[in-house]
Design a protein around this motif. Structure first.
Motif, short mmCIF file in Angstrom:
data_model
loop_
_atom_site.label_atom_id
_atom_site.label_comp_id
_atom_site.label_asym_id
_atom_site.label_seq_id
_atom_site.Cartn_x
_atom_site.Cartn_y
_atom_site.Cartn_z
N ILE A 1 -10.52 -55.97 37.40
CA ILE A 1 -9.73 -55.75 36.18
C ILE A 1 -10.15 -57.08 35.19
N ASN B 1 -14.33 -55.91 27.09
CA ASN B 1 -13.81 -55.79 25.72
C ASN B 1 -13.83 -56.75 24.86
N ALA C 1 -4.01 -59.20 18.92
CA ALA C 1 -3.73 -60.38 19.91
C ALA C 1 -5.24 -60.95 20.08
N HIS D 1 -16.57 -49.66 20.77
CA HIS D 1 -16.90 -49.49 22.16
C HIS D 1 -16.19 -50.40 22.88
N THR D 2 -14.69 -50.66 22.54
CA THR D 2 -14.16 -51.21 23.55
C THR D 2 -13.28 -50.37 24.31
N ILE D 3 -13.13 -50.51 25.58
CA ILE D 3 -12.73 -49.18 26.47
C ILE D 3 -11.15 -49.14 26.27
N ARG E 1 6.36 -55.53 27.29
CA ARG E 1 5.40 -54.20 27.14
C ARG E 1 4.81 -54.04 28.50
N GLU F 1 -13.31 -55.98 33.74
CA GLU F 1 -13.20 -54.84 32.38
C GLU F 1 -12.65 -55.43 31.35
N CYS G 1 6.77 -59.79 28.75
CA CYS G 1 6.84 -59.72 27.14
C CYS G 1 7.38 -58.61 26.61
N GLU H 1 4.86 -50.98 18.73
CA GLU H 1 5.17 -50.98 20.06
C GLU H 1 4.41 -51.95 21.01
N ARG I 1 -3.09 -48.72 30.13
CA ARG I 1 -2.15 -48.01 29.59
C ARG I 1 -0.90 -47.46 30.45
N LEU J 1 2.94 -58.18 20.51
CA LEU J 1 3.80 -59.07 21.01
C LEU J 1 4.93 -59.37 19.73
N ARG K 1 -9.01 -46.45 30.44
CA ARG K 1 -10.06 -46.45 31.78
C ARG K 1 -10.22 -45.18 32.08
N ASN L 1 -4.47 -54.47 20.41
CA ASN L 1 -5.22 -55.55 21.28
C ASN L 1 -6.11 -56.22 20.27
N GLU M 1 -2.63 -48.62 19.36
CA GLU M 1 -2.71 -49.29 20.60
C GLU M 1 -4.00 -50.05 20.62
N HIS N 1 -2.31 -60.83 26.92
CA HIS N 1 -1.34 -59.68 26.39
C HIS N 1 -2.04 -58.99 25.79
N THR N 2 -3.51 -58.70 25.98
CA THR N 2 -4.01 -57.49 25.57
C THR N 2 -3.72 -56.44 26.76
N ILE N 3 -3.60 -55.14 26.38
CA ILE N 3 -3.25 -54.05 27.37
C ILE N 3 -4.33 -53.46 27.78
#
Lengths: 324, 324
Positions: free
Chosen positions: A250, A257, B260, B172-174, A186, A253, A184, B290, A177, B293, B177, B257, B253, A172-174
């Motif tokens: 995906i 992170n 989580a 440096h987390t993206i 989101r 990527e 969940c 927002e 965007r 979870l 995208r 993450n 945002e 559940h990390t986005i």
């Protein structure tokens, strides 16, 4: 001679609950299964504790079961609870409100031996560290690719439970965007792209948007499964192969992170979708390395669980009990 | 009477290196500064060790300096090295290739007391935990908002160093995208949006794309700083306020993450941009909640460092030395 120490692992799934008695080498000596579909908590607990006692009795001549480890949806290690577990009917009261169930204590009070609980993905990580490919590893991230996507994060040899026991929800990390709607509530969660259902969703999108021939076109799009896509890919179906490449990218990527967070030695994949590794590995590694800082490029290993799928959930849960 | 134990904190910055002798309560008793602009490593080390010895002598009557903690760009705690530090000229050889400098050992061999090194953000996290608002906290994430964005992750009371000592590169987390080009060579890093330079970049984008009146229009867009934007916002400039809201939402945002991953008790902000908290807090919390979870919504605290900016880097580095 002293009896050998044994542990019990219990995997609470949405359909069924699997129990096994495990020795220190990770052999499952005895196992059984009960349904998880009971509506009432008390009925489920009765059935479960009866099954536990039966199994302990069966193992009597082999050794003494010194503890029980349970892997369950939203199992909380600190509190010993199950809460917010939408797949378990008995976890909701008569008004369908989620209950906070002090599950570990409940079971311990009835069967009289120590009980620990955690979520399924954490259990898988502990299992991999105790019996599997992560033996001796201190820093790795386990990603479970099933109907959903779960994770167990190990740092310095310990599972990361976080402040509240709920850490490690990497599914559940986005990752996109405003992306796909997730169960969940989101949008754009990793799970919506890289779970078995996420891959099927990608297939439906690809089939609707594009015109290429594909073996998948002969199937009802609403019923396509990740297994269908795998089968088509093994027959050389280009669209099916592309679906896995897209999924793999995906994942890569997202994994980049995750690496920026905890700098693990390896990412370990587990679960149904991991069986499609021949079509995933290259895309995952390519995307991961493209998205990693220089200091990590080419250095993070991508591994696949070496535990048999059928045993892993029990072994993982049982591994918890060695620490009791 | 036994002399009190003291430690030294050293903050290696791109322009200057700050040194301070610190007591157990976090008082900086003596401090000094040297340049960091030397071209040759040997010259820099000479200057630094001379400054260290001078400061130890000054503190002689107050107590004994028992260890030195160093915060430096890409300082690696495990290896005691500085490597890949683009802002430090002396970290590159005559052909401008980055060197792996065994900095901790080098300093220890010359001054004769134990030395530990880590990166600046980890040092800030240790400082906050030892002297600041994170006292007594076991699980939190420190985000440093400066020219770049750094992070120090604390889990179970320990800094997360990871398998290789480089963990905690959350800047440096993206987060977008294919987003903004980052100095690290990749696109869409958190740092490109939420560093001081990232905010200035947002200002330039907003000014170019939109027509609204703004105090910022009187400035040369290429020279706008986060300070200019803050000043305009305090005067009620709507565009400036929106720039902070945009920045805050991206932070929120990203933080969702991070939660989580490690389920921290709090996210703690530190650094120049954190001074704009009156314009950031609400947007950060809104976007974070927002994107969290349900189990975490409204439960993760957003805090700001309570250490004085001018002292924090020295204090943070010094805190490392208490564990030597």
């Amino acid at each position: 001679m002293a009896k050998q120490a044994l542990v019990m692992g219990i995997d609470v799934g949405g359909q069924s609950t699997k129990l096994g008695v495990v020795d220190a080498r990770g052999n499952i000596l005895y196992q059984s299964v009960i349904s998880s579909l009971q509506r009432e908590l008390s009925t489920y607990v009765d059935d479960l504790t009866t099954a536990i006692k039966d199994l302990i009795k069966k193992a009597e001549n082999d050794g003494e079961v010194k503890g029980i480890g349970i892997g369950a949806p939203n199992g909380n290690y600190y509190k010993g609870t199950i809460e917010f577990a939408p797949n378990l009917k008995w976890a909701y009261d008569e008004n369908d409100k989620p209950m906070v169930i002090f599950f570990a204590k409940m079971i311990k009070d009835i069967v009289g031996i120590p009980v620990a609980i955690t979520n399924d993905a954490n259990a898988a990580a502990v299992g991999e560290m105790t019996y599997g490919i992560a033996k001796g590893m201190k820093d790795f991230i386990m990603i479970t690719l099933g109907t959903g996507v779960g994770s167990g994060i190990v740092i310095g040899g310990n599972i990361v439970y976080g402040h509240d026991g709920f850490a490690g929800e990497l599914g559940h990390t986005i990752i996109v965007r405003g992306g796909r709607q997730c169960n969940c509530g989101r949008k754009g969660c990793l799970e919506t792209y890289t779970s078995a259902t996420g891959v099927a969703r990608t297939a439906r999108e690809f089939l609707a948007e594009r015109k290429d021939k594909s073996l998948l076109r002969s199937l009802d799009p609403e019923k396509i499964t990740s297994k269908d896509i795998y089968d088509a890919a093994t027959k050389g179906d280009k669209l099916a192969i592309e679906i896995f490449h897209y999924t793999g990218r995906i994942m890569g990527e997202a994994f980049a992170n995750f690496v920026a967070f905890s700098a693990p030695e390896a990412i370990i994949l587990f679960g149904g979708l991991a069986r499609s590794k021949e079509f995933l590995t290259e895309s995952i590694l390519d995307a991961m390395n493209e998205n990693l800082l220089d200091v990590w490029k080419g250095k993070i290993r991508l591994l696949y669980s070496t535990l048999k799928d059928s045993d892993a959930a029990i072994l993982g849960a049982s591994a918890l009990a060695w620490e009791l």
